[in-house]
Design an enzyme around this catalytic site. Structure first.
Site, PDB file in Angstrom:
ATOM      1  CG  HIS A  12      -1.891  -1.117   1.261  1.00  0.00           C
ATOM      2  ND1 HIS A  12      -1.508  -2.390   1.626  1.00  0.00           N
ATOM      3  CD2 HIS A  12      -3.207  -1.171   0.981  1.00  0.00           C
ATOM      4  CE1 HIS A  12      -2.566  -3.192   1.565  1.00  0.00           C
ATOM      5  NE2 HIS A  12      -3.611  -2.473   1.171  1.00  0.00           N
ATOM      6  CE  LYS A  40      -5.392  -4.457  -1.242  1.00  0.00           C
ATOM      7  NZ  LYS A  40      -6.004  -4.412   0.104  1.00  0.00           N
ATOM      8  NE  ARG A  83     -11.128   2.572  -4.071  1.00  0.00           N
ATOM      9  CZ  ARG A  83     -10.509   1.751  -3.222  1.00  0.00           C
ATOM     10  NH1 ARG A  83     -10.886   0.479  -3.164  1.00  0.00           N
ATOM     11  NH2 ARG A  83      -9.526   2.165  -2.452  1.00  0.00           N
ATOM     12  CB  THR A  96     -19.747  20.133 -14.571  1.00  0.00           C
ATOM     13  OG1 THR A  96     -20.476  21.116 -13.843  1.00  0.00           O
ATOM     14  CG2 THR A  96     -18.861  19.331 -13.624  1.00  0.00           C
ATOM     15  CE  LYS A 121     -20.611  23.265 -17.822  1.00  0.00           C
ATOM     16  NZ  LYS A 121     -22.003  23.711 -17.700  1.00  0.00           N
ATOM     17  CG  ASP A 157     -24.478  23.456 -20.145  1.00  0.00           C
ATOM     18  OD1 ASP A 157     -25.008  22.435 -19.674  1.00  0.00           O
ATOM     19  OD2 ASP A 157     -23.332  23.833 -19.848  1.00  0.00           O
ATOM     20  N   GLY A 208     -18.507  28.901 -18.266  1.00  0.00           N
ATOM     21  CA  GLY A 208     -19.062  28.153 -19.390  1.00  0.00           C
ATOM     22  C   GLY A 208     -20.579  28.147 -19.430  1.00  0.00           C
ATOM     23  CG  MET A 231     -23.618  22.503  -5.454  1.00  0.00           C
ATOM     24  SD  MET A 231     -22.606  22.268  -6.949  1.00  0.00           S
ATOM     25  CE  MET A 231     -20.954  22.406  -6.272  1.00  0.00           C
TER      26      MET A 231
END
Length: 533
Positions: free
Chosen positions: A142, A169, A210, A312, A316, A354, A392, A454
């Site tokens: 790891h 691994k 993943r 996004t 853009k 958009d 954008g 947001m």
């Protein structure tokens, strides 16, 4: 969105019937007691997991001679026993001989897999002696700092193989999403040479390692029982792997799509597109892609398997510069929100959906209210249309409103950027700080194209409630949450509101068709987003 789960038995049956790959999904069991571990094991089985990872280092009280036998004998699934020390990202901080002896015991008691760190593999082999193994040995490494070069990763895999691993691994850390490509390269090489490998990249930028491991031949991936309760950074939930990303259906020829942004984890695009791909039988998977440099991303993932991307904030405008061919409307707007890679020559095409999605939603909002008497042309004709933001999305809205005959005003934190865009579309400009006092007339339209309000900053708003009284309709491109503070206060001020969800669905129609070649399942789009709302 809360994805509806079928009954346990039907979930398992569907999983097996639709499975197109042999990559296993392993659920980490990280409870603090033996009893809770056993409960979680049965929960993992009910979900349809292939195996569980028993994380001994999470137990608060642990008697190896008794507890390991209990966990192995009573486990309803194949099991992987791990006893991770703190020096390799785990919880155990005690005597090494005690830890390695516990792993030896797990192997002797018949664990299906035992994970031992490369750094101590020789010590472990000394403790085991020459006894025949009942378990497959995973030798792991790891790296919580970065992802080494392909050459260094190849050398690492060779060292792990030489140490006697049945399964290799490697887990690295993504400092950039392009790091994942190196692990994919190693995984493919191992598959060709017949070496079972678990190759994962930790962190949000490593998410696609993943999800896409079945495409590149990875032995297993990890999916958690609950969001946030992870054994390594960036793990998705088991439910998301199976229900959202359709993990069981991913194969080597699955086409890859995603939403490119920074931030990006808030986006509901994967919910919309993966559900739609599944409904029309299209072999594709759509993911969040946390990208720092879009040019570097597109250059790294240049295979025609990486077919299409939504763009996004903040990419853009830079996306337009990366495209070899650009739709004339997108060129006029100066921003691209959809990228398609040609399946014949690999060239990149960019367009902008958009403005259609947002302007159509705003027009529908005006027509559905009593705020327009224009029955033939656009209800935006002649209206004063204030756009917040000069990025954008702001460019797209300003362009679309101007095309419909509106008088456009751009408000931006940086006045110079507002002025630049206003000059392009033939409008006026003001700083965001002056927006509260700007009310030359009543019946104006307001469109927020910034990320103000947001999640998680849901208490933020770009304009005061008092100033909203001058507007007849307010639109917010933010859709997490669906009803932002801006929209809530606009409604209270008497304005018609249009949510970002309506724009989101509208702009997705053309993207879906460009991605797949199929007509957009519009009613399904609406149902998916209604379920989310």
């Amino acid at each position: 969105m809360e994805l509806v789960e079928p009954a346990v038995s039907s979930l398992n049956m569907e999983t097996e019937a639709m499975r197109k790959n042999s990559t296993l999904i392993c659920v980490p069991i990280m409870a603090e007691s033996i009893d809770q571990m056993l409960i979680d094991m049965h929960k993992a089985k009910a979900y349809g997991a292939d195996l569980v990872e028993v994380r001994l280092d999470h137990l608060k009280s642990f008697n190896p001679s008794e507890d390991i036998e209990t966990l192995i004998k009573r486990c309803p699934l194949p099991n992987l026993v791990t006893y991770r020390p703190k020096w390799e990202g785990g919880q155990y901080d005690g005597d090494e001989n005690r830890r390695l002896n516990a792993l030896r015991l797990a192997m002797e008691l018949g664990a299906d897999y035992v994970d031992v760190e490369l750094q101590v593999i020789e010590d472990f082999k000394s403790i085991r002696g020459g006894k025949p193994a009942k378990s497959k040995l995973i030798v792991s490494s790891h790296n919580y700092v970065n992802t080494p070069s392909v050459e260094d990763l190849g050398n690492l895999v060779a060292r792990i193989q030489a140490a006697g691993a049945d399964i290799v691994k490697i887990a690295t850390t993504a400092t950039d999403i392009t790091d994942v490509a190196r692990v994919f390269q190693i995984t493919v090489h191992c598959q060709v040479s017949g070496v079972p490998i678990i190759g994962l990249v930790m962190g949000e930028r490593g998410l696609m390692s993943r999800i896409l491991c079945p495409k590149f031949g990875g032995y297993l991936t990890f999916g958690t029982l609950e969001a946030g309760k992870v054994s390594a950074p960036g793990q998705p939930t088991f439910k998301d792997l199976v229900n959202l990303y359709n993990f069981r259906q991913i194969s080597h020829d699955t086409k890859v799509f995603g939403i490119i942004g920074k931030p990006v984890s808030h986006s509901k695009s994967p919910i919309l597109y993966n559900g739609s791909f599944k409904s029309v039988g299209f072999n594709g998977v759509y993911m969040h892609l946390l990208v720092d440099d879009i040019a570097s991303f597109l250059q790294t993932y240049s295979s025609t398997d990486f077919v299409g991307f939504s763009c996004t904030i903040p990419h853009k405008e830079d996306a337009l510069k990366c495209c070899e061919e650009v739709d004339p409307v997108a060129k006029s707007i100066g921003a691209v929100n959809c990228i398609i890679r040609s399946q014949t020559d690999g060239k990149i095409f960019g367009c902008n959906t958009d403005y259609v999605g947002a302007i159509t939603a705003i027009e529908d909002g005006l027509r559905g209210s009593c705020h327009t008497s224009n029955t033939t042309g656009s209800p935006l004709a002649g209206k004063l249309f204030v756009v917040i933001g000069a990025g954008g999305a702001g460019k797209a809205l300003a362009y679309g409103a101007k095309e419909k005959g509106a008088r456009v005003v751009i408000a931006n934190r940086t006045y110079d950027r507002a002025r630049e865009l206003a000059d392009i579309v033939g409008g006026d400009a003001l700083s965001l700080a002056d927006l509260d006092s700007f009310h030359p007339e009543d019946g104006m339209i307001l469109a927020n194209t910034t990320s103000i309000g947001m999640t998680p900053k849901v208490s933020d708003t770009p304009i005061s409630k008092q100033a909203l009284k001058s507007y007849t309709l307010v639109f917010d491109a933010v859709y997490t949450p669906k009803i932002t503070r801006l929209l809530r206060e606009a409604k209270e001020a008497g304005a018609t509101i249009v949510t970002g969800v309506e724009m989101f669905i509208g702009q997705a129609y053309e993207q879906f068709e460009r991605f797949t070649g199929f007509p957009a399942p519009k009613e399904l789009f609406k149902k998916i987003m209604e379920s989310y709302s």
